[in-house]
Design a protein around this motif. Structure first.
Motif, PDB file in Angstrom:
ATOM      1  N   UNK A 204      55.892  77.493  18.678  1.00 17.59           N
ATOM      2  CA  UNK A 204      56.744  76.310  18.565  1.00 17.59           C
ATOM      3  C   UNK A 204      56.422  75.435  17.353  1.00 17.59           C
ATOM      4  N   UNK A 205      55.173  75.400  16.943  1.00 14.33           N
ATOM      5  CA  UNK A 205      54.820  74.594  15.777  1.00 14.33           C
ATOM      6  C   UNK A 205      55.624  75.013  14.551  1.00 14.33           C
ATOM      7  N   UNK A 206      56.020  76.282  14.487  1.00 21.30           N
ATOM      8  CA  UNK A 206      56.828  76.747  13.363  1.00 21.30           C
ATOM      9  C   UNK A 206      58.198  76.111  13.342  1.00 21.30           C
ATOM     10  N   UNK A 207      58.790  75.892  14.519  1.00 22.67           N
ATOM     11  CA  UNK A 207      60.092  75.229  14.580  1.00 22.67           C
ATOM     12  C   UNK A 207      59.986  73.786  14.112  1.00 22.67           C
ATOM     13  N   UNK A 208      58.913  73.116  14.500  1.00 25.11           N
ATOM     14  CA  UNK A 208      58.716  71.741  14.055  1.00 25.11           C
ATOM     15  C   UNK A 208      58.515  71.678  12.547  1.00 25.11           C
ATOM     16  N   UNK A 209      57.753  72.626  12.011  1.00 24.71           N
ATOM     17  CA  UNK A 209      57.543  72.659  10.566  1.00 24.71           C
ATOM     18  C   UNK A 209      58.846  72.959   9.833  1.00 24.71           C
ATOM     19  N   UNK A 210      59.647  73.875  10.368  1.00 29.71           N
ATOM     20  CA  UNK A 210      60.920  74.196   9.730  1.00 29.71           C
ATOM     21  C   UNK A 210      61.840  72.987   9.751  1.00 29.71           C
ATOM     22  N   UNK A 211      61.934  72.290  10.877  1.00 30.97           N
ATOM     23  CA  UNK A 211      62.772  71.094  10.940  1.00 30.97           C
ATOM     24  C   UNK A 211      62.325  70.069   9.898  1.00 30.97           C
ATOM     25  N   UNK A 212      61.017  69.875   9.783  1.00 32.47           N
ATOM     26  CA  UNK A 212      60.514  68.909   8.809  1.00 32.47           C
ATOM     27  C   UNK A 212      60.896  69.297   7.386  1.00 32.47           C
ATOM     28  N   UNK A 213      60.773  70.583   7.068  1.00 30.47           N
ATOM     29  CA  UNK A 213      61.042  71.010   5.705  1.00 30.47           C
ATOM     30  C   UNK A 213      62.532  71.019   5.375  1.00 30.47           C
ATOM     31  N   UNK A 214      63.379  71.214   6.377  1.00 34.89           N
ATOM     32  CA  UNK A 214      64.824  71.201   6.123  1.00 34.89           C
ATOM     33  C   UNK A 214      65.359  69.793   5.937  1.00 34.89           C
ATOM     34  N   UNK A 215      64.600  68.787   6.338  1.00 34.07           N
ATOM     35  CA  UNK A 215      64.967  67.417   6.029  1.00 34.07           C
ATOM     36  C   UNK A 215      65.700  66.696   7.138  1.00 34.07           C
TER      37      UNK A 215
END
Length: 566
Positions: free
Chosen positions: A473-484
Protein backbone atom coordinates in the motif's frame (compact mmCIF):
# COMPACT_ATOMS: atom_id res chain seq x y z
CA UNK A 1 -15.40 -28.76 -20.78
CA UNK A 2 -15.99 -25.01 -20.73
CA UNK A 3 -17.63 -23.38 -23.70
CA UNK A 4 -15.67 -20.78 -25.61
CA UNK A 5 -17.84 -18.01 -24.13
CA UNK A 6 -17.24 -19.35 -20.63
CA UNK A 7 -13.50 -19.48 -21.28
CA UNK A 8 -13.57 -15.87 -22.45
CA UNK A 9 -15.43 -14.74 -19.35
CA UNK A 10 -13.03 -16.66 -17.12
CA UNK A 11 -9.99 -15.19 -18.86
CA UNK A 12 -11.29 -11.64 -18.53
CA UNK A 13 -12.38 -12.03 -14.93
CA UNK A 14 -8.96 -13.39 -14.00
CA UNK A 15 -7.19 -10.68 -15.95
CA UNK A 16 -9.10 -7.87 -14.26
CA UNK A 17 -9.18 -9.33 -10.81
CA UNK A 18 -5.36 -9.76 -11.12
CA UNK A 19 -5.68 -5.34 -14.48
CA UNK A 20 -4.02 12.40 -39.88
CA UNK A 21 -2.13 11.36 -36.52
CA UNK A 22 -1.92 13.93 -33.74
CA UNK A 23 1.25 15.95 -33.50
CA UNK A 24 3.44 13.74 -31.36
CA UNK A 25 6.65 15.67 -31.76
CA UNK A 26 5.04 19.00 -30.98
CA UNK A 27 4.38 18.03 -27.36
CA UNK A 28 7.73 18.57 -25.64
CA UNK A 29 8.55 16.27 -22.76
CA UNK A 30 11.47 16.47 -20.34
CA UNK A 31 14.49 14.44 -21.41
CA UNK A 32 13.81 10.89 -20.24
CA UNK A 33 16.37 9.70 -17.71
CA UNK A 34 17.49 6.84 -19.92
CA UNK A 35 18.72 9.41 -22.42
CA UNK A 36 21.07 10.67 -19.72
CA UNK A 37 23.14 7.54 -20.12
CA UNK A 38 24.94 9.20 -23.05
CA UNK A 39 28.31 10.80 -22.50
CA UNK A 40 27.25 14.44 -22.32
CA UNK A 41 24.36 16.87 -22.63
CA UNK A 42 24.84 17.30 -26.36
CA UNK A 43 24.51 13.62 -27.14
CA UNK A 44 21.59 13.33 -24.70
CA UNK A 45 19.85 16.14 -26.56
CA UNK A 46 20.51 14.45 -29.87
CA UNK A 47 19.06 11.21 -28.53
CA UNK A 48 15.95 13.07 -27.39
CA UNK A 49 15.50 14.70 -30.81
CA UNK A 50 15.89 11.30 -32.45
CA UNK A 51 13.32 9.78 -30.10
CA UNK A 52 10.81 12.51 -30.91
CA UNK A 53 11.42 12.00 -34.61
CA UNK A 54 10.88 8.27 -34.17
CA UNK A 55 7.63 8.85 -32.32
CA UNK A 56 6.40 11.20 -35.03
CA UNK A 57 7.39 8.83 -37.80
CA UNK A 58 5.86 5.83 -36.08
CA UNK A 59 2.64 7.73 -35.45
CA UNK A 60 2.39 8.77 -39.09
CA UNK A 61 3.14 5.23 -40.25
CA UNK A 62 0.62 3.68 -37.85
CA UNK A 63 -1.91 6.47 -37.68
CA UNK A 64 -5.64 6.13 -37.47
CA UNK A 65 -5.75 4.92 -41.06
CA UNK A 66 -2.68 2.73 -40.51
CA UNK A 67 -4.29 0.56 -37.83
CA UNK A 68 -6.16 -1.76 -40.12
CA UNK A 69 -8.56 -3.62 -37.85
CA UNK A 70 -9.88 -6.90 -39.15
CA UNK A 71 -10.66 -10.43 -38.06
CA UNK A 72 -8.42 -11.63 -35.23
CA UNK A 73 -6.10 -14.58 -35.90
CA UNK A 74 -7.42 -17.84 -34.51
CA UNK A 75 -4.49 -18.05 -32.10
CA UNK A 76 -5.90 -15.09 -30.16
CA UNK A 77 -9.10 -17.03 -29.37
CA UNK A 78 -11.27 -13.92 -29.56
CA UNK A 79 -14.89 -13.66 -30.75
CA UNK A 80 -15.69 -12.08 -34.10
CA UNK A 81 -16.95 -8.81 -32.63
CA UNK A 82 -13.42 -8.12 -31.37
CA UNK A 83 -11.19 -6.85 -34.15
CA UNK A 84 -7.41 -7.01 -34.31
CA UNK A 85 -4.61 -5.03 -35.90
CA UNK A 86 -0.83 -4.69 -35.76
CA UNK A 87 1.07 -1.55 -34.83
CA UNK A 88 4.55 -0.87 -36.18
CA UNK A 89 7.04 0.81 -33.82
CA UNK A 90 10.83 1.21 -33.85
CA UNK A 91 12.79 -1.32 -31.87
CA UNK A 92 15.09 1.56 -30.87
CA UNK A 93 13.51 5.00 -30.76
CA UNK A 94 16.92 6.60 -31.23
CA UNK A 95 17.06 4.90 -34.66
CA UNK A 96 13.64 5.57 -36.22
CA UNK A 97 14.75 4.12 -39.56
CA UNK A 98 16.28 1.06 -37.95
CA UNK A 99 14.65 -2.29 -37.22
CA UNK A 100 10.89 -2.20 -36.71
CA UNK A 101 8.71 -4.47 -34.58
CA UNK A 102 4.98 -5.12 -34.68
CA UNK A 103 2.65 -5.13 -31.68
CA UNK A 104 -0.71 -6.89 -31.69
CA UNK A 105 -3.77 -4.79 -30.80
CA UNK A 106 -7.40 -5.76 -30.12
CA UNK A 107 -10.48 -3.55 -30.00
CA UNK A 108 -14.20 -3.78 -29.27
CA UNK A 109 -15.98 -0.70 -30.57
CA UNK A 110 -18.08 1.35 -28.17
CA UNK A 111 -21.60 -0.06 -28.13
CA UNK A 112 -23.31 3.30 -27.85
CA UNK A 113 -26.00 1.59 -25.75
CA UNK A 114 -28.82 3.85 -24.51
CA UNK A 115 -27.54 6.67 -26.67
CA UNK A 116 -24.20 6.99 -24.87
CA UNK A 117 -21.83 9.39 -26.57
CA UNK A 118 -18.51 7.88 -27.61
CA UNK A 119 -15.60 9.19 -25.52
CA UNK A 120 -12.74 7.59 -27.43
CA UNK A 121 -10.54 4.61 -26.65
CA UNK A 122 -9.83 3.13 -23.23
CA UNK A 123 -6.45 1.35 -23.41
CA UNK A 124 -5.54 -1.25 -20.81
CA UNK A 125 -2.31 -2.82 -19.58
CA UNK A 126 -2.75 -5.75 -17.17
CA UNK A 127 0.73 -5.68 -15.67
CA UNK A 128 3.50 -8.18 -15.35
CA UNK A 129 5.57 -6.94 -17.04
CA UNK A 130 4.93 -9.81 -19.40
CA UNK A 131 1.15 -10.00 -19.39
CA UNK A 132 -0.94 -9.55 -22.53
CA UNK A 133 -4.02 -7.34 -22.64
CA UNK A 134 -5.42 -8.82 -25.84
CA UNK A 135 -8.49 -10.18 -24.03
CA UNK A 136 -9.36 -6.87 -22.39
CA UNK A 137 -12.18 -6.05 -24.88
CA UNK A 138 -14.12 -9.01 -23.48
CA UNK A 139 -14.90 -7.06 -20.31
CA UNK A 140 -17.77 -5.56 -22.30
CA UNK A 141 -19.65 -8.79 -21.52
CA UNK A 142 -19.14 -8.58 -17.76
CA UNK A 143 -21.69 -7.11 -15.33
CA UNK A 144 -20.86 -3.56 -14.31
CA UNK A 145 -18.98 -2.68 -17.49
CA UNK A 146 -22.03 -1.82 -19.62
CA UNK A 147 -21.81 1.97 -19.33
CA UNK A 148 -18.04 2.07 -19.86
CA UNK A 149 -18.35 -0.24 -22.88
CA UNK A 150 -21.11 1.99 -24.26
CA UNK A 151 -18.88 5.07 -24.17
CA UNK A 152 -15.43 3.69 -24.97
CA UNK A 153 -13.74 1.53 -27.54
CA UNK A 154 -12.09 -1.08 -25.32
CA UNK A 155 -8.52 -1.54 -26.54
CA UNK A 156 -6.07 -4.20 -25.43
CA UNK A 157 -2.61 -4.96 -26.73
CA UNK A 158 0.37 -7.18 -26.18
CA UNK A 159 3.38 -5.03 -25.20
CA UNK A 160 6.71 -5.54 -26.90
CA UNK A 161 8.09 -8.97 -26.21
CA UNK A 162 4.73 -10.45 -25.19
CA UNK A 163 2.78 -13.03 -27.16
CA UNK A 164 3.11 -12.28 -30.87
CA UNK A 165 4.53 -8.76 -30.29
CA UNK A 166 8.20 -9.34 -31.14
CA UNK A 167 8.19 -12.26 -28.70
CA UNK A 168 11.05 -12.59 -26.29
CA UNK A 169 12.40 -15.90 -25.05
CA UNK A 170 15.29 -16.76 -22.76
CA UNK A 171 15.22 -20.55 -23.04
CA UNK A 172 13.38 -23.33 -24.77
CA UNK A 173 10.10 -23.91 -22.90
CA UNK A 174 10.49 -27.61 -23.60
CA UNK A 175 13.76 -27.58 -21.67
CA UNK A 176 11.96 -26.66 -18.46
CA UNK A 177 12.16 -29.30 -15.77
CA UNK A 178 9.27 -31.69 -16.21
CA UNK A 179 9.45 -33.25 -12.77
CA UNK A 180 8.39 -31.75 -9.44
CA UNK A 181 10.46 -28.84 -8.13
CA UNK A 182 11.85 -29.37 -4.65
CA UNK A 183 12.86 -26.19 -2.82
CA UNK A 184 14.51 -26.31 0.60
CA UNK A 185 12.83 -24.39 3.40
CA UNK A 186 16.12 -22.74 4.35
CA UNK A 187 18.51 -22.75 1.38
CA UNK A 188 22.00 -23.97 2.18
CA UNK A 189 25.12 -22.21 0.85
CA UNK A 190 25.47 -24.99 -1.74
CA UNK A 191 21.88 -24.60 -2.90
CA UNK A 192 22.33 -20.83 -3.17
CA UNK A 193 25.39 -21.32 -5.36
CA UNK A 194 23.39 -23.71 -7.53
CA UNK A 195 20.65 -21.10 -7.98
CA UNK A 196 23.22 -18.39 -8.67
CA UNK A 197 24.73 -20.53 -11.44
CA UNK A 198 21.25 -21.13 -12.87
CA UNK A 199 20.50 -17.38 -12.80
CA UNK A 200 23.71 -16.61 -14.66
CA UNK A 201 22.89 -19.25 -17.26
CA UNK A 202 19.40 -17.79 -17.65
CA UNK A 203 20.80 -14.28 -18.15
CA UNK A 204 23.18 -15.63 -20.79
CA UNK A 205 20.26 -17.35 -22.49
CA UNK A 206 18.33 -14.07 -22.64
CA UNK A 207 21.31 -12.30 -24.20
CA UNK A 208 21.92 -15.10 -26.69
CA UNK A 209 18.32 -15.54 -27.82
CA UNK A 210 17.40 -11.82 -27.91
CA UNK A 211 20.68 -10.66 -29.39
CA UNK A 212 20.95 -6.96 -30.19
CA UNK A 213 17.27 -6.41 -29.26
CA UNK A 214 17.78 -7.17 -25.55
CA UNK A 215 18.39 -3.58 -24.32
CA UNK A 216 15.15 -2.28 -25.83
CA UNK A 217 12.69 -4.14 -23.63
CA UNK A 218 12.18 -1.35 -21.09
CA UNK A 219 9.42 0.61 -19.40
CA UNK A 220 10.35 3.87 -21.18
CA UNK A 221 10.09 2.06 -24.53
CA UNK A 222 6.78 0.55 -23.42
CA UNK A 223 5.61 4.09 -22.70
CA UNK A 224 6.77 5.27 -26.12
CA UNK A 225 4.93 2.37 -27.73
CA UNK A 226 1.82 3.39 -25.80
CA UNK A 227 2.28 6.95 -27.09
CA UNK A 228 2.38 5.67 -30.66
CA UNK A 229 -0.65 3.45 -30.05
CA UNK A 230 -2.59 6.43 -28.69
CA UNK A 231 -1.82 8.41 -31.83
CA UNK A 232 -2.57 5.45 -34.09
CA UNK A 233 -6.01 5.17 -32.50
CA UNK A 234 -6.64 8.79 -33.43
CA UNK A 235 -6.68 9.98 -29.83
CA UNK A 236 -5.10 13.31 -28.89
CA UNK A 237 -5.01 12.28 -25.23
CA UNK A 238 -4.71 8.87 -23.59
CA UNK A 239 -7.40 7.30 -21.44
CA UNK A 240 -5.72 4.42 -19.66
CA UNK A 241 -6.42 1.62 -17.19
CA UNK A 242 -3.30 0.04 -15.75
CA UNK A 243 -3.03 -2.70 -13.15
CA UNK A 244 0.01 -3.67 -11.07
CA UNK A 245 3.06 -3.04 -13.32
CA UNK A 246 0.61 -1.22 -15.58
CA UNK A 247 0.42 1.51 -12.92
CA UNK A 248 4.15 2.09 -13.22
CA UNK A 249 3.88 2.14 -17.01
CA UNK A 250 1.05 4.68 -16.76
CA UNK A 251 3.03 6.81 -14.32
CA UNK A 252 6.08 6.80 -16.60
CA UNK A 253 3.86 7.72 -19.57
CA UNK A 254 2.38 10.61 -17.58
CA UNK A 255 5.87 11.81 -16.69
CA UNK A 256 7.16 11.69 -20.28
CA UNK A 257 3.96 12.90 -21.99
CA UNK A 258 1.88 14.89 -19.48
CA UNK A 259 0.13 16.89 -22.21
CA UNK A 260 -1.27 13.71 -23.68
CA UNK A 261 -2.96 12.37 -20.55
CA UNK A 262 -6.75 12.52 -20.43
CA UNK A 263 -7.76 10.10 -17.67
CA UNK A 264 -5.87 7.35 -15.88
CA UNK A 265 -7.04 4.64 -13.49
CA UNK A 266 -4.04 3.03 -11.78
CA UNK A 267 -5.05 -0.10 -9.88
CA UNK A 268 -2.77 -1.80 -7.29
CA UNK A 269 0.12 0.58 -7.58
CA UNK A 270 3.81 -0.17 -7.85
CA UNK A 271 5.95 2.18 -5.77
CA UNK A 272 7.48 4.49 -8.42
CA UNK A 273 10.24 5.91 -6.20
CA UNK A 274 13.40 5.50 -8.34
CA UNK A 275 15.29 4.43 -5.23
CA UNK A 276 12.99 1.40 -4.91
CA UNK A 277 12.75 0.41 -8.59
CA UNK A 278 13.20 -2.57 -8.75
CA UNK A 279 15.46 -4.25 -6.19
CA UNK A 280 13.96 -2.73 -3.06
CA UNK A 281 10.44 -3.05 -4.41
CA UNK A 282 10.95 -6.80 -4.51
CA UNK A 283 12.18 -6.86 -0.91
CA UNK A 284 9.06 -4.90 0.04
CA UNK A 285 6.94 -7.38 -1.90
CA UNK A 286 8.32 -10.33 0.08
CA UNK A 287 7.30 -8.54 3.30
CA UNK A 288 3.88 -7.90 1.84
CA UNK A 289 3.40 -11.53 0.86
CA UNK A 290 4.29 -12.58 4.40
CA UNK A 291 1.53 -10.38 5.75
CA UNK A 292 -0.98 -11.87 3.34
CA UNK A 293 0.16 -15.40 4.21
CA UNK A 294 -0.66 -14.53 7.83
CA UNK A 295 -4.06 -13.21 6.72
CA UNK A 296 -4.83 -16.50 4.97
CA UNK A 297 -3.80 -18.61 7.96
CA UNK A 298 -5.82 -16.45 10.34
CA UNK A 299 -8.89 -16.82 8.13
CA UNK A 300 -8.49 -20.60 7.95
CA UNK A 301 -8.17 -20.71 11.75
CA UNK A 302 -11.41 -18.76 12.12
CA UNK A 303 -13.07 -21.44 9.99
CA UNK A 304 -11.72 -24.43 11.88
CA UNK A 305 -15.24 -25.83 12.02
CA UNK A 306 -15.19 -26.12 8.22
CA UNK A 307 -11.62 -27.24 7.52
CA UNK A 308 -10.39 -28.72 10.78
CA UNK A 309 -6.92 -27.21 10.36
CA UNK A 310 -6.64 -25.66 13.81
CA UNK A 311 -7.97 -22.66 15.69
CA UNK A 312 -4.81 -20.55 15.47
CA UNK A 313 -2.64 -19.34 12.58
CA UNK A 314 0.23 -21.30 14.10
CA UNK A 315 -1.76 -24.51 13.95
CA UNK A 316 -2.60 -23.88 10.29
CA UNK A 317 1.09 -23.22 9.59
CA UNK A 318 1.98 -26.51 11.24
CA UNK A 319 -0.49 -28.32 8.98
CA UNK A 320 0.98 -26.61 5.91
CA UNK A 321 4.46 -27.68 7.00
CA UNK A 322 3.32 -31.28 7.37
CA UNK A 323 2.02 -31.15 3.81
CA UNK A 324 5.25 -29.56 2.61
CA UNK A 325 7.35 -32.25 4.26
CA UNK A 326 5.12 -34.93 2.73
CA UNK A 327 5.37 -33.65 -0.87
CA UNK A 328 9.13 -33.27 -0.42
CA UNK A 329 9.20 -37.05 0.16
CA UNK A 330 6.45 -38.06 -2.26
CA UNK A 331 5.15 -35.43 -4.73
CA UNK A 332 1.38 -35.14 -4.77
CA UNK A 333 0.03 -36.82 -7.89
CA UNK A 334 3.63 -37.29 -8.96
CA UNK A 335 3.75 -33.62 -10.05
CA UNK A 336 3.53 -31.37 -7.00
CA UNK A 337 6.69 -30.89 -4.98
CA UNK A 338 7.54 -28.11 -2.57
CA UNK A 339 8.04 -25.61 -5.39
CA UNK A 340 4.64 -26.23 -6.91
CA UNK A 341 3.10 -26.19 -3.42
CA UNK A 342 4.56 -22.78 -2.65
CA UNK A 343 3.47 -21.39 -6.02
CA UNK A 344 -0.08 -22.58 -5.45
CA UNK A 345 -0.27 -21.02 -2.00
CA UNK A 346 1.32 -17.82 -3.25
CA UNK A 347 -1.97 -17.36 -5.08
CA UNK A 348 -3.60 -17.14 -1.64
CA UNK A 349 -1.35 -14.14 -0.99
CA UNK A 350 -2.66 -12.53 -4.19
CA UNK A 351 -6.38 -13.32 -4.06
CA UNK A 352 -8.86 -13.96 -1.25
CA UNK A 353 -11.05 -15.77 -3.75
CA UNK A 354 -8.82 -18.85 -3.73
CA UNK A 355 -8.75 -19.19 0.06
CA UNK A 356 -11.56 -21.78 0.30
CA UNK A 357 -10.00 -23.98 -2.37
CA UNK A 358 -6.51 -23.83 -0.87
CA UNK A 359 -7.80 -24.53 2.64
CA UNK A 360 -9.85 -27.47 1.35
CA UNK A 361 -6.77 -28.88 -0.42
CA UNK A 362 -4.72 -28.80 2.80
CA UNK A 363 -7.54 -30.42 4.74
CA UNK A 364 -8.04 -33.17 2.16
CA UNK A 365 -4.31 -33.91 2.00
CA UNK A 366 -4.04 -34.26 5.77
CA UNK A 367 -7.00 -36.64 5.68
CA UNK A 368 -5.12 -38.81 3.21
CA UNK A 369 -6.38 -37.48 -0.15
CA UNK A 370 -3.61 -35.70 -2.14
CA UNK A 371 -5.69 -35.50 -5.33
CA UNK A 372 -7.30 -32.16 -4.45
CA UNK A 373 -3.91 -30.52 -3.97
CA UNK A 374 -2.55 -32.16 -7.13
CA UNK A 375 -5.47 -30.80 -9.15
CA UNK A 376 -4.89 -27.27 -7.87
CA UNK A 377 -1.11 -27.11 -7.91
CA UNK A 378 0.08 -29.27 -10.81
CA UNK A 379 1.72 -27.23 -13.61
CA UNK A 380 -0.12 -27.08 -16.93
CA UNK A 381 2.17 -28.24 -19.77
CA UNK A 382 0.00 -26.37 -22.28
CA UNK A 383 0.87 -23.11 -20.52
CA UNK A 384 4.63 -23.67 -20.50
CA UNK A 385 5.42 -21.58 -23.59
CA UNK A 386 3.31 -18.66 -22.41
CA UNK A 387 4.85 -18.83 -18.95
CA UNK A 388 8.36 -18.87 -20.37
CA UNK A 389 7.58 -15.84 -22.53
CA UNK A 390 6.05 -13.94 -19.61
CA UNK A 391 9.04 -14.69 -17.38
CA UNK A 392 11.47 -13.59 -20.10
CA UNK A 393 9.72 -10.24 -20.58
CA UNK A 394 9.39 -9.73 -16.83
CA UNK A 395 13.10 -10.36 -16.38
CA UNK A 396 14.24 -8.22 -19.30
CA UNK A 397 12.16 -5.18 -18.36
CA UNK A 398 13.09 -5.24 -14.68
CA UNK A 399 16.78 -5.86 -15.38
CA UNK A 400 16.95 -3.18 -18.08
CA UNK A 401 14.99 -0.54 -16.17
CA UNK A 402 17.23 -0.01 -13.17
CA UNK A 403 20.56 -0.92 -11.58
CA UNK A 404 20.68 -4.12 -9.53
CA UNK A 405 23.37 -5.25 -7.09
CA UNK A 406 26.03 -7.16 -9.01
CA UNK A 407 27.59 -8.54 -5.82
CA UNK A 408 26.07 -11.83 -4.64
CA UNK A 409 27.01 -10.91 -1.09
CA UNK A 410 24.49 -8.05 -1.13
CA UNK A 411 21.68 -10.35 -2.24
CA UNK A 412 22.65 -13.00 0.28
CA UNK A 413 22.87 -10.54 3.17
CA UNK A 414 19.61 -8.71 2.39
CA UNK A 415 17.54 -11.80 1.74
CA UNK A 416 18.95 -13.81 4.64
CA UNK A 417 17.97 -11.00 6.99
CA UNK A 418 14.55 -10.60 5.39
CA UNK A 419 13.82 -14.33 5.46
CA UNK A 420 14.07 -14.32 9.26
CA UNK A 421 10.76 -12.42 9.43
CA UNK A 422 9.31 -13.14 5.97
CA UNK A 423 10.27 -16.71 5.06
CA UNK A 424 7.28 -17.59 2.89
CA UNK A 425 8.39 -16.01 -0.41
CA UNK A 426 11.68 -14.18 0.23
CA UNK A 427 14.11 -16.63 -1.36
CA UNK A 428 11.81 -17.60 -4.22
CA UNK A 429 11.47 -13.90 -5.08
CA UNK A 430 15.21 -13.39 -4.84
CA UNK A 431 16.02 -16.34 -7.10
CA UNK A 432 13.44 -15.18 -9.65
CA UNK A 433 15.15 -11.80 -9.96
CA UNK A 434 18.73 -13.00 -9.57
CA UNK A 435 19.49 -12.98 -13.34
CA UNK A 436 19.59 -9.17 -13.00
CA UNK A 437 22.82 -9.50 -10.99
CA UNK A 438 24.67 -10.68 -14.11
CA UNK A 439 22.57 -9.02 -16.79
CA UNK A 440 24.35 -8.28 -20.07
CA UNK A 441 22.93 -4.74 -20.38
CA UNK A 442 24.67 -2.34 -18.01
CA UNK A 443 24.69 1.16 -19.50
CA UNK A 444 21.96 3.74 -18.97
CA UNK A 445 19.83 1.93 -16.40
CA UNK A 446 18.33 4.88 -14.53
CA UNK A 447 14.65 4.72 -13.53
CA UNK A 448 12.38 7.49 -14.73
CA UNK A 449 11.78 10.15 -12.07
CA UNK A 450 8.00 9.75 -11.94
CA UNK A 451 6.32 13.04 -11.13
CA UNK A 452 9.12 15.20 -12.52
CA UNK A 453 7.02 16.50 -15.42
CA UNK A 454 6.78 20.33 -15.49
CA UNK A 455 3.07 20.42 -16.32
CA UNK A 456 0.35 19.68 -13.82
CA UNK A 457 -1.40 16.45 -14.70
CA UNK A 458 -5.16 16.22 -15.13
CA UNK A 459 -7.01 14.42 -12.41
CA UNK A 460 -6.01 10.78 -12.03
CA UNK A 461 -7.42 7.96 -9.93
CA UNK A 462 -5.29 5.51 -7.93
CA UNK A 463 -7.00 2.43 -6.47
CA UNK A 464 -5.42 0.14 -3.89
CA UNK A 465 -6.15 -2.53 -1.29
CA UNK A 466 -4.68 -1.69 2.07
CA UNK A 467 -3.14 -5.14 2.63
CA UNK A 468 -2.08 -5.90 -0.94
CA UNK A 469 1.06 -8.04 -0.79
CA UNK A 470 2.15 -7.92 -4.43
CA UNK A 471 2.13 -4.11 -4.51
CA UNK A 472 2.22 -2.92 -0.89
CA UNK A 473 0.00 0.00 0.00
CA UNK A 474 2.85 2.44 0.62
CA UNK A 475 3.43 2.36 -3.14
CA UNK A 476 -0.06 3.71 -3.81
CA UNK A 477 0.53 6.55 -1.38
CA UNK A 478 3.86 7.35 -3.01
CA UNK A 479 2.29 7.26 -6.48
CA UNK A 480 -0.51 9.60 -5.40
CA UNK A 481 2.04 12.01 -3.96
CA UNK A 482 4.15 12.01 -7.11
CA UNK A 483 1.17 12.48 -9.44
CA UNK A 484 0.31 15.68 -7.61
CA UNK A 485 -2.76 17.48 -6.33
CA UNK A 486 -4.97 16.14 -9.10
CA UNK A 487 -4.61 12.53 -7.93
CA UNK A 488 -7.17 10.78 -5.75
CA UNK A 489 -6.59 7.51 -3.90
CA UNK A 490 -9.43 5.07 -3.29
CA UNK A 491 -8.43 2.51 -0.65
CA UNK A 492 -10.13 -0.79 0.02
CA UNK A 493 -9.37 -0.90 3.73
CA UNK A 494 -8.69 -4.16 5.51
CA UNK A 495 -8.57 -6.01 2.18
CA UNK A 496 -5.62 -7.46 0.35
CA UNK A 497 -6.61 -8.95 -2.99
CA UNK A 498 -4.36 -7.74 -5.78
CA UNK A 499 -6.30 -5.94 -8.49
CA UNK A 500 -9.35 -4.16 -7.12
CA UNK A 501 -11.13 -2.85 -10.22
CA UNK A 502 -13.56 -5.01 -12.12
CA UNK A 503 -16.00 -6.89 -9.96
CA UNK A 504 -14.56 -7.41 -6.48
CA UNK A 505 -16.01 -4.32 -4.84
CA UNK A 506 -19.05 -2.50 -6.20
CA UNK A 507 -18.20 0.66 -4.30
CA UNK A 508 -14.77 0.89 -5.92
CA UNK A 509 -16.21 0.12 -9.34
CA UNK A 510 -18.76 2.93 -9.02
CA UNK A 511 -15.96 5.40 -8.29
CA UNK A 512 -14.02 4.13 -11.31
CA UNK A 513 -17.06 4.25 -13.60
CA UNK A 514 -17.93 7.80 -12.52
CA UNK A 515 -14.37 8.95 -13.12
CA UNK A 516 -14.07 7.34 -16.56
CA UNK A 517 -17.47 8.59 -17.71
CA UNK A 518 -17.45 12.11 -16.25
CA UNK A 519 -13.95 12.87 -15.03
CA UNK A 520 -15.39 13.30 -11.54
CA UNK A 521 -13.30 12.00 -8.69
CA UNK A 522 -14.41 10.89 -5.26
CA UNK A 523 -14.07 13.30 -2.38
CA UNK A 524 -15.63 16.49 -1.11
CA UNK A 525 -15.01 20.18 -1.58
CA UNK A 526 -11.80 21.63 -0.28
CA UNK A 527 -8.59 23.30 -1.35
CA UNK A 528 -6.22 21.38 -3.61
CA UNK A 529 -4.23 18.88 -1.62
CA UNK A 530 -6.80 18.52 1.14
CA UNK A 531 -7.99 15.02 1.99
CA UNK A 532 -11.48 13.72 2.54
CA UNK A 533 -11.72 10.29 4.14
CA UNK A 534 -14.94 8.35 3.91
CA UNK A 535 -15.58 4.72 4.67
CA UNK A 536 -18.19 2.67 2.83
CA UNK A 537 -18.96 -0.93 3.62
CA UNK A 538 -18.90 -3.14 0.55
CA UNK A 539 -21.00 -6.28 -0.01
CA UNK A 540 -19.64 -9.14 2.06
CA UNK A 541 -18.85 -12.62 0.85
CA UNK A 542 -18.86 -15.46 3.31
CA UNK A 543 -15.20 -16.21 2.76
CA UNK A 544 -13.84 -12.66 2.48
CA UNK A 545 -13.20 -10.29 5.34
CA UNK A 546 -15.47 -7.21 5.44
CA UNK A 547 -14.13 -4.44 3.26
CA UNK A 548 -14.25 -0.71 3.69
CA UNK A 549 -13.43 1.85 1.06
CA UNK A 550 -11.65 5.01 2.08
CA UNK A 551 -11.46 7.93 -0.31
CA UNK A 552 -8.49 10.27 -0.31
CA UNK A 553 -8.63 13.42 -2.42
CA UNK A 554 -11.13 15.97 -3.61
CA UNK A 555 -12.58 17.50 -6.73
CA UNK A 556 -10.55 20.43 -8.04
CA UNK A 557 -12.80 22.41 -10.34
CA UNK A 558 -14.55 21.35 -13.49
CA UNK A 559 -13.34 18.71 -15.91
CA UNK A 560 -12.62 21.37 -18.52
CA UNK A 561 -10.42 23.46 -16.24
CA UNK A 562 -8.57 20.41 -14.93
CA UNK A 563 -7.88 19.13 -18.44
CA UNK A 564 -7.05 22.53 -19.84
CA UNK A 565 -9.75 22.19 -22.50
CA UNK A 566 -10.85 25.46 -24.07
Amino acid sequence: MRTRTARHAAVVAALLLTLGAPDVAAAPAPPPPDAAGTADAESAGAALVARRAALAAASRGGGASGLDFGACPAVEDLPSRVRCATLRVPLDYARPDGPQIFLTVSRAAATGARGAARQGALVQNPGGPGASGMHFPLVADLPGWERIAAAYDLVGYAPRGVGRSAPLSCRDPAARATGPVQEPVRPSPAYKMQRLAQARAYARGCARRAGAALPYYTTPNNARDLHVLRAALGEEKLTFLGASYGTYLGAVYATLYPRHVRRMVLDSAVDPDPRRVWYRNNLDQARGFEGRWRDFRAWVARHHSVYGLGTTPEAVQAGYERVRDAVARTPAGGTVGTGELRSAYLQAAYYDDVWPDRAAALAAFLRGDPSVLAAQAAPDPAAAAGAENATAVYTAVLCNDAPWPADWGTWDRDNTELARTAPFETWANAFLNLPCASWAVRAGRSPVAVGAQPERLPRTLVVAAERDGATPYAGAQELQRRLGAGASLVTETGAGSHGVVGGRNGCVDRHVERYLLTGGRPGGAGPPGAADYRALRAPRRWFVAPRLVAVHGEDVGSEESALGVS
